[in-house]
Design an enzyme around this catalytic site. Sequence first.
Site, short mmCIF file in Angstrom:
data_model
loop_
_atom_site.label_atom_id
_atom_site.label_comp_id
_atom_site.label_asym_id
_atom_site.label_seq_id
_atom_site.Cartn_x
_atom_site.Cartn_y
_atom_site.Cartn_z
N SER A 38 0.87 -1.27 0.02
CA SER A 38 0.10 -0.02 -0.01
C SER A 38 0.72 1.22 0.12
CB SER A 38 -0.91 -0.17 1.23
OG SER A 38 -2.08 0.76 1.11
N ASP A 80 -8.43 -5.40 -5.83
CA ASP A 80 -8.01 -4.26 -4.93
C ASP A 80 -8.95 -3.42 -4.97
OD1 ASP A 80 -6.94 -2.56 -3.44
OD2 ASP A 80 -4.98 -2.64 -4.21
N HIS A 134 -6.88 -5.91 -1.28
CA HIS A 134 -5.66 -4.94 -1.06
C HIS A 134 -4.79 -5.22 -0.18
CE1 HIS A 134 -3.66 -0.93 -1.19
NE2 HIS A 134 -3.89 -0.88 0.22
#
EC number: 3.1.2.-
Length: 419
Positions: free
Chosen positions: A232, A324, A358
């Site tokens: 991330s 995601d 994610h």
Amino acid sequence: MAATLSVEPAGRSCWDEPLSIAVRGLAPEQPVTLRSVLRDEKGMLFRAHARYRADSHGELDLARTPALGGSFSGLEPMGLLWAMEPDRPFWRLIKRDVQIPFVVELEVLDGHEPDGGQRLARAVHERHFMAPGVRRVPVREGRVRATLFLPPGKGQFPGIIDLYGSIGGLCEHRASLLAGHGFAVLALAYFQFEDLPENLSDVRLEYFEEALALMLRHPQVKGPNIGLIGVSKGADLCLSMAAFLKDNITATVLINACVANTLVPLYYKDLFVPELGCDQTKNKSGLMDLRDMWNNPLEEPNHQSLIPLEKAQGPFLFLVGMDDHNWKSDVYARIACERLQAHGKDRPQIIYYPETGHCIEPPYFPPPIATVHFVLGEAVFNGGKPRAQSRAQLDAWQRIQTFFQKYLNGEKPARHSKL
């Protein structure tokens, strides 16, 4: 004959280690329910259950006996771990103290009743985050606030810097597990920890440069090559490190990365990289879905936020969740590939995982499909489906180790150009 529940390895194992779970001493074809429960360090309970039927000998082995329903179905030897769900919505399983194991309680209940029948057998198993001999070394040197995990032994080990994202604080569980596979791993905090900045906007790239120098001079870190791994926001910081601090960074793993600088501007010496903005009015009602909110980094003026990854010296491994919903990781990986090739660089290795969201964690962590975002303070849809993501996490974990073993071998990587 009383039923027995066996778990191998007996008593304890590392979190990323598979388990062999079997039940014996049941009646032939007896219906039973297996149940698992784990309490995290804040007292939240995570649970899973599955219905099974014993074979003609009164036995069942999760490696050979398919679940008939419950938290999962089919042949899932580790389903009682990865399918766990919290009692409270949007709660994510996070290991806050890697020196203390998670304790998993397993039960065998008679029948397939939803509320559970008579308990027939029980086992307790410890899931550790530090393999035997792994050393945990707190680092408070200069401005750097981190923890270094070293494998057993006195030799030098390939070095990795590990960054998590906007969760903040110091996340050690991935680093501690990787150290069990022969790597010296620095779990690096960069905001909201001790005397570090409270806000991400106050973090400068010089801080990460200091951490890199620390690793390079450590006597048990095998130079001159250092690897990076980030997820991330931590992934786009790894991209920036590889691009702007490029000397000695020779292998970078990017888990659901953006190719642009995100959330806050990036500062380094006289350099300024603006953040890629987003439009929150694009969100639909219900859980916040960030995927379509972000501006296109290829359009004016957003392209100024693009990270010049073509300046990096080492290879990249992109691990991409196709579902995601924090941002378009699949699109960003393709942009990275096109940009590298346009500058005469080799294609990066990109692994696309269907039905994966994610938060790609080490194996057997329950996928956090929706969680409260630590920066936004709202419930966010991360995407993914538990079964598919559990497989992705297992595959990604092996690829991460293989990638670092290949490129952190103490030799300068060959410079390839297609020009």
